[in-house]
Design a protein around this motif. Structure first.
Motif, short mmCIF file in Angstrom:
data_model
loop_
_atom_site.label_atom_id
_atom_site.label_comp_id
_atom_site.label_asym_id
_atom_site.label_seq_id
_atom_site.Cartn_x
_atom_site.Cartn_y
_atom_site.Cartn_z
N ARG A 11 0.82 -1.28 -0.01
CA ARG A 11 0.06 0.10 -0.06
C ARG A 11 0.93 1.11 -0.03
NH1 ARG A 11 -4.93 0.36 -1.05
NH2 ARG A 11 -5.44 1.66 0.80
N ILE A 12 0.41 2.25 -0.54
CA ILE A 12 1.24 3.37 -0.76
C ILE A 12 0.38 4.72 -0.68
CG2 ILE A 12 3.18 2.39 -2.23
CD1 ILE A 12 0.56 5.01 -3.79
N HIS A 13 1.17 5.84 -0.43
CA HIS A 13 0.08 6.88 -0.12
C HIS A 13 0.88 8.15 -1.28
CE1 HIS A 13 -0.52 11.05 1.86
NE2 HIS A 13 -1.89 10.53 1.89
N CYS A 14 0.37 8.84 -1.82
CA CYS A 14 0.96 9.84 -2.83
C CYS A 14 -0.11 10.85 -3.33
CB CYS A 14 1.16 9.06 -4.15
SG CYS A 14 2.00 10.02 -5.45
N SER A 16 -1.80 12.98 -1.12
CA SER A 16 -3.06 12.80 -0.32
C SER A 16 -3.92 11.77 -0.90
CB SER A 16 -3.96 14.08 -0.52
OG SER A 16 -3.10 15.13 0.09
N ALA A 17 -3.45 10.85 -1.59
CA ALA A 17 -4.48 9.77 -2.30
C ALA A 17 -3.82 8.19 -1.80
CB ALA A 17 -4.67 9.72 -3.66
N TYR A 18 -4.50 7.32 -1.66
CA TYR A 18 -4.25 6.17 -1.27
C TYR A 18 -4.36 4.93 -2.35
CZ TYR A 18 -4.18 7.63 3.60
OH TYR A 18 -3.97 8.27 4.86
N GLY A 19 -3.39 4.06 -2.51
CA GLY A 19 -3.57 3.14 -3.53
C GLY A 19 -2.76 1.65 -3.05
N GLN A 20 -3.07 0.89 -3.95
CA GLN A 20 -2.15 -0.42 -3.98
C GLN A 20 -1.40 -0.73 -5.08
OE1 GLN A 20 -4.52 -3.77 -2.06
NE2 GLN A 20 -3.83 -5.18 -3.90
N VAL A 21 -0.21 -1.29 -4.86
CA VAL A 21 0.74 -1.63 -5.77
C VAL A 21 0.31 -2.80 -6.61
CG1 VAL A 21 3.34 -2.19 -6.17
CG2 VAL A 21 2.57 -0.28 -4.74
N SER A 22 0.19 -2.62 -7.86
CA SER A 22 -0.08 -3.93 -8.79
C SER A 22 0.87 -4.30 -9.65
CB SER A 22 -1.32 -3.52 -9.71
OG SER A 22 -2.73 -3.41 -8.66
N TYR A 23 1.73 -3.26 -9.90
CA TYR A 23 3.09 -3.42 -10.69
C TYR A 23 4.29 -2.73 -10.36
CZ TYR A 23 6.15 -3.35 -14.87
OH TYR A 23 7.35 -3.27 -15.58
N VAL A 24 5.30 -3.47 -10.53
CA VAL A 24 6.75 -2.89 -9.89
C VAL A 24 7.60 -3.43 -11.09
CG1 VAL A 24 8.57 -2.53 -8.40
CG2 VAL A 24 6.29 -3.18 -7.38
N GLY A 25 8.23 -2.22 -11.82
CA GLY A 25 9.03 -2.46 -13.02
C GLY A 25 9.15 -1.54 -13.96
N PRO A 26 10.06 -1.78 -15.13
CA PRO A 26 10.13 -0.90 -15.86
C PRO A 26 9.06 -0.78 -17.03
CG PRO A 26 11.02 -2.90 -16.82
CD PRO A 26 10.76 -2.98 -15.35
N ILE A 27 8.82 0.36 -17.82
CA ILE A 27 7.62 0.66 -18.65
C ILE A 27 8.29 0.97 -20.29
CG2 ILE A 27 5.97 2.11 -19.54
CD1 ILE A 27 5.22 2.88 -16.68
N ARG A 69 6.06 7.43 -10.62
CA ARG A 69 7.88 7.06 -10.28
C ARG A 69 7.73 6.63 -8.80
NH1 ARG A 69 11.31 8.43 -14.19
NH2 ARG A 69 10.50 9.76 -15.54
N ILE A 70 8.61 5.60 -8.63
CA ILE A 70 8.89 4.87 -7.20
C ILE A 70 9.04 5.88 -6.01
CG2 ILE A 70 11.27 4.20 -7.48
CD1 ILE A 70 10.38 1.56 -6.22
N THR A 71 9.98 6.86 -6.64
CA THR A 71 10.18 8.01 -5.67
C THR A 71 9.13 8.76 -5.18
OG1 THR A 71 10.92 9.24 -7.26
CG2 THR A 71 12.55 8.09 -6.65
N LYS A 72 8.03 8.88 -5.58
CA LYS A 72 6.95 9.52 -5.28
C LYS A 72 6.22 8.52 -4.30
CE LYS A 72 4.35 12.34 -7.74
NZ LYS A 72 3.48 12.81 -8.62
N ALA A 73 6.22 7.61 -4.08
CA ALA A 73 5.26 6.68 -3.23
C ALA A 73 5.79 6.81 -1.74
CB ALA A 73 5.38 5.15 -3.73
N ASP A 74 5.08 7.28 -0.84
CA ASP A 74 5.18 7.08 0.60
C ASP A 74 4.79 5.77 1.24
OD1 ASP A 74 5.24 7.23 3.11
OD2 ASP A 74 4.41 9.35 3.21
#
Length: 525
Positions: A11-14, A16-27, A69-74
Motif C-alpha cells: 500500500r502506498i500514499h501519494c 493525499s491519495a491511497y492506492g495499492q501497488v499492482s506492478y513494479v518494474g520498467p515501462i 515513479r517509485i520515488t513519489k510513493a510514501d
C-alpha cells in the motif's frame, strides 16, 4: 539512503491519495522503475493498467489505475512509530514553560501560569496507561519490531487503525497478538488481502468483540472468508462496501454476533436480508440506506411469528424505498422486535407524521420505541383504537364481524386487526362516520375530580380534543384554586378504572392520550 522496499500488494500514499501497488518494474520507452497503482478512489485513475497497447496490470474497477515513479510513493511507518508521534512526549518537554507572557504596549508585561502542563504531557507519553488508541490516517504499514508494541502499550483495549497502509491480515494479526486486552478494532478504509487460511489467526483475535470494516471493498463472501479469524466477535460493521448480495453464514461463524451494521450497501431486497435470519443471537440489525423496497417473510403466514431472527430486538431501516404498508405488517412476524427506526421512507411520508406513527404502532404489537421515542401505553391504546376505526369498513366489507372471519386478503394486509378486535372490541359504525370540523362537535365530555378535596364533587366539563395538557393544567388550577405549578393529571379510562395514565407532557394534546367521553381526570398537586 536507498529506495524503500515495495512489492506488488504493498500500500502506498501519494499526493493525499491511497492506492495499492499492482506492478513494479520498467515501462517500455520510459526510464527508471515505475509503480502501477490501483487507487482507492477510482476517479483518480487514468487507465486499467495498459500503456501504449501493452498491459502491465489489471484493475478491479475499470480506469482506476495509473503509473507513478517509485520515488513519489510514501510507504508509511510502523505502528509503534505512529504511537510515538501521536502520543509521545516531546524531547524538550522538560523545558515546558510554567508561564506564558503576553506583550504589552506599555507598562509591565503580563503573564498567566500554565498549571498542569507537565502532568498532561507526562500522561500522554506514559504509553503503558493507554487503553484507547486512535491512529487514523497515520500511514501505518507495518507492526514494527518483535514485541515492540507489547512492551510499549500492553493495556490497549480500543484501537483505531483506519485509513492506513496495512496490506495483509498477517500485519494486523502481528499487531493484535501483542495486545492481550484488545476488544475493539477499527480497520476501515484499509485494503487487506483475503487470507488463504483464516483459521490459523483465530488465537490472535480471540479477545476481539467489536470489529469495524467500513469501506474496505469487501464482498459479503469475502467477509465470510475472513470471519473464521474472529471466533468471538459480537459487533460487526461493514458499511460502504458495495455489498449487493448476502449468503447464510455457515456454522459456527458469527454464532456470538449481537450487532450487525450493513448501512449504505446496495442490498435492495429483503430476500437477501433473510439469509441472515439464522443468526440466533443477533439483537440489533442496521440496514439504513440499502435501497430496500419491501419486507417479506414469505414462509410464514400473516398471523404467525417467523423463525428467522429469533433474538432481533432493534431494527434500523431508515432512508430506504419502502412503499407498501404491508411491509410494516410483516415486521410483526419478528417475535422479539421492540425498537424500530424507519424514518425517511416513502410509505411513512405518504401520510402525516402522526398518522404514520399510529399506523406503525398498531401494525407492530410488541413495539416499545419508534424513531427514538417511547411508545407509551396511552399512545398505543389510541393508535390501536384509531386503527380499528380507520379500517372498520374494509373489515366488514371483507366479511369480518364478531362471529365471522374477514377474507385472507384482508388478514394479509392487516394481520393485527383481529387481535385488536379481541382486545378492544369492534369499532362502532357511528365512530367511523366523517367527523364534523366544528369545535362544538369535537368536544370530549370528561369528569374532573381531586382526591385531595373529597368534599368537592366531581365536575363535568366538555373539552376540545386539541386542548394541550398545559392548558388543561391551567384550567384545573383555577377550578381548584391551586397556586402550585406542580399539578399532576392522571386519566382513568371508563372501561377499566384500574387503567391509569399520567398526562406528563404539557405539549401533548388530549387526543394523544386517547381520552374519550366519560373518562375521568384525577388532579393532584
Amino acid at each position: 539512503m536507498g529506495a524503500p522496499f515495495i512489492e506488488v500488494g504493498s500500500r502506498i500514499h501519494c499526493d493525499s491519495a491511497y492506492g495499492q501497488v499492482s506492478y513494479v518494474g520498467p515501462i517500455d520507452g520510459m526510464e527508471g522503475i515505475w509503480l502501477g497503482i490501483e487507487w482507492d478512489d477510482p476517479n483518480r485513475g487514468k487507465h486499467s493498467g495498459c500503456y501504449n497497447n501493452k498491459t502491465y496490470f489489471n484493475t478491479r474497477i475499470p480506469d482506476s489505475g495509473s503509473f507513478i515513479r517509485i520515488t513519489k510513493a510514501d510507504v508509511g511507518i510502523s505502528c509503534p512509530d505512529a504511537i510515538k508521534i501521536k502520543y509521545g512526549k516531546e524531547k524538550d518537554s522538560s523545558e515546558v514553560p510554567n508561564f506564558v507572557n503576553f506583550p504589552q504596549k506599555s507598562g509591565a508585561s503580563r503573564h498567566i501560569e500554565m498549571v498542569g502542563m507537565e502532568k498532561i504531557k507526562g500522561k500522554q507519553s506514559n504509553f503503558v496507561r493507554l487503553t484507547d488508541v486512535v491512529l487514523y490516517g497515520m500511514l501505518i504499514s507495518s507492526p514494527g519490531e518483535l514485541n515492540e508494541l507489547s512492551e510499549m502499550v500492553p493495556n490497549v483495549k480500543d484501537l483505531d487503525l483506519s485509513q492506513n497502509l496495512l496490506s495483509t491480515w498477517n500485519d494486523v494479526a502481528e499487531i493484535t497478538k501483542q495486545l492481550p486486552f484488545l476488544s475493539s478494532l477499527i480497520l476501515s478504509r484499509n485494503r487487506l488481502q483475503i487470507p488463504e487460511e483464516g483459521d490459523k489467526y483465530q488465537e490472535l483475535f480471540k479477545t476481539l468483540k467489536m470489529l469495524v470494516l467500513n469501506n474496505m471493498s469487501y464482498s459479503w463472501k469475502e467477509i465470510l472468508c475472513c470471519a473464521t479469524m474472529w471466533p468471538h466477535i459480537e459487533m460487526l460493521s461493514v458499511l460502504d462496501n458495495g455489498i449487493s448480495s448476502l449468503e447464510q453464514p455457515p456454522s459456527p461463524l458469527f454464532s456470538n454476533l449481537k450487532v450487525l451494521s450493513l448501512d449504505n450497501n446496495p442490498i435492495c431486497t429483503w430476500k437477501e436480508i433473510n439469509k441472515l435470519g439464522t443468526l440466533t443471537n443477533l439483537e440489533e440489525l442496521h440496514a439504513d440506506n440499502t435501497s430496500l423496497e419491501s419486507i417479506e417473510f414469505p414462509e410464514t403466514s400473516p398471523v404467525e411469528k417467523t423463525l428467522l431472527f429469533p433474538s432481533l430486538e432493534t431494527l434500523y431501516i431508515r432512508n430506504n424505498k419502502l412503499n407498501c404498508w404491508k411491509s410494516i405488517g410483516e415486521l410483526n412476524k419478528l417475535k422479539s422486535l421492540k425498537v424500530l427506526m424507519i424514518s425517511n421512507n416513502p410509505i411513512v411520508q405518504s401520510v402525516n407524521l402522526e398518522t404514520a406513527r399510529q399506523l406503525i404502532i398498531a401494525k407492530i404489537q410488541g413495539l416499545e420505541k419508534l424513531n427514538r421515542t417511547e411508545v407509551e401505553r396511552a399512545e398505543r391504546r389510541g393508535a390501536e383504537t384509531d386503527y380499528l376505526k380507520r379500517y372498520r369498513n374494509e373489515w366488514v366489507a371483507s366479511g369480518g364481524s364478531m362471529t365471522s372471519q374477514p377474507s385472507e386478503v384482508f388478514i394479509a394486509e392487516h394481520p393485527t386487526y383481529l387481535p385488536l378486535v379481541q382486545k378492544h372490541g369492534a369499532a362502532d359504525e357511528n365512530e367511523v362516520k366523517v367527523q364534523s370540523t366544528l369545535i362544538k362537535d369535537n368536544l370530549i365530555c370528561v369528569k374532573i375530580f381531586s382526591p385531595l378535596t373529597p368534599e368537592k364533587p366531581a365536575l363535568t366539563r366538555k373539552l376540545p380534543a386539541e386542548m394541550t395538557v398545559g392548558k388543561l393544567k391551567a384550567l384545573v388550577q383555577r377550578i381548584f384554586k391551586v397556586q402550585s405549578n406542580e399539578v399532576t393529571l392522571t386519566c382513568i379510562f371508563k372501561e377499566d378504572d384500574t387503567t391509569r395514565t399520567e398526562m406528563d407532557n404539557n405539549m401533548r394534546q388530549l387526543s394523544f392520550y386517547s381520552i374519550s367521553d366519560q373518562d375521568t381526570i384525577c388532579v393532584e398537586w
